[in-house]
Design an enzyme around this catalytic site. Structure first.
Site, mmCIF file in Angstrom:
data_model
loop_
_atom_site.group_PDB
_atom_site.id
_atom_site.type_symbol
_atom_site.label_atom_id
_atom_site.label_comp_id
_atom_site.label_asym_id
_atom_site.label_seq_id
_atom_site.Cartn_x
_atom_site.Cartn_y
_atom_site.Cartn_z
ATOM 1 C CD GLU A 11 -2.860 -1.325 2.289
ATOM 2 O OE1 GLU A 11 -4.015 -1.742 2.142
ATOM 3 O OE2 GLU A 11 -2.390 -1.090 3.410
ATOM 4 N N GLY A 76 -12.491 -4.562 1.489
ATOM 5 C CA GLY A 76 -13.516 -5.437 0.951
ATOM 6 C C GLY A 76 -14.753 -4.608 0.646
ATOM 7 C CG MET A 171 -9.013 -5.620 8.782
ATOM 8 S SD MET A 171 -8.072 -7.146 8.583
ATOM 9 C CE MET A 171 -7.821 -7.643 10.277
ATOM 10 C CD GLU A 172 -5.555 -1.859 8.493
ATOM 11 O OE1 GLU A 172 -6.229 -1.480 7.512
ATOM 12 O OE2 GLU A 172 -5.148 -3.028 8.624
ATOM 13 C CG ASP A 195 -11.755 -8.588 -0.600
ATOM 14 O OD1 ASP A 195 -10.632 -8.141 -0.316
ATOM 15 O OD2 ASP A 195 -12.730 -8.511 0.163
#
Ligand code: ADE
Length: 233
Positions: A11, A76, A171-172, A195
């Site tokens: 990233e 996602g 997740m962050e 995804d």
């Protein structure tokens, strides 16, 4: 100083490769890079995966002088119209794995904290403007739902869509948002969809993550051109 943060090497590596006058600063558990990107002084870092790593890294960024924070990475897709490669610019962020409902708090709400953290309007506008230049992808403004879970089921997607109205799952972001909000530092999260968080998510993620990370990176580059007059950085 403008700070750019990602969770994984993929990233940030494309930005790191172009960082001029690079200076490395080691902090406990976090490596920060200071330098110049497209003529703009920036702090750049890979924070690691999950909310704790994100909060730790965001704290170090602020202590190193960050006055605006851009998070770039993959997510996602939860919004039904999102496809792999599309881009989400955060309107606000929630922590979908926080559950203090037993004490009467709404799902996702930390006692004594806001239920969601709004992203900065100026940074959002710059991100949208820059994202419009990425060809062949849909750009969506929406809520980013963060939690220490990789979502890989239709039920998981449905839960985030119906309970939180989330556009994407990662997740962050909300941990960075929480830290920045406490310090009054503007932030935005930009995610490209690796995804659609369903049963194929693990395969899609591994296949597409390095490719679509480029889209978020392209947005960051576009934002630098719009935000980054050195005098204002
Ligand atoms: N990051 C990329 N895809 C994700 C997913 N399905 N769940 C959580 N974080 C992600």
């Amino acid at each position: 100083m403008l700070a750019i943060m990602g969770a994984m090497d993929e990233e940030i590596e494309l930005l790191l490769a172009d960082l001029g006058d690079r200076e490395t600063m080691e902090h406990p558990g976090v490596t920060l890079y200071r330098g110049v990107l497209d003529g703009v002084p920036v702090l750049l870092t890979r924070g690691g995966i999950g909310k704790v790593n994100a909060a730790l890294t965001a704290t170090h960024l602020l202590m190193a002088g960050a006055t605006r924070v851009i998070f770039t990475g993959v997510a996602g897709g939860v919004h039904p119209e999102l496809r792999v490669g599309d881009i989400v610019v955060s309107t606000d962020l929630v922590q979908h794995d926080v559950d203090v409902t037993a004490l009467g708090y709404a799902l996702g709400t930390i006692p004594s904290e806001a239920p969601a953290w709004p992203a900065d309007e100026h940074l959002r506008a710059a991100a949208l403007d820059a994202a419009a230049e990425v060809e062949g992808v849909r750009v969506l403004e929406g809520r980013v739902a963060s939690g220490d879970q990789f979502i890989a089921s239709r039920e998981g997607v449905q839960r985030l869509w119906t309970q939180f109205g989330a556009a994407c799952a990662e997740m962050e972001g909300a941990a960075v948002a929480q830290v920045c909000a406490k310090a009054g530092v503007p932030f935005v999260v930009i995610r490209s969809v690796s995804d659609t968080a369903d049963h194929d998510a693990n395969v899609d993620y591994r296949t597409f993550m390095p490719l679509v990370a480029r889209h978020a990176k392209q947005v960051v580059r576009g934002m630098l051109a719009r935000l980054g007059a050195p005098a204002r950085a």
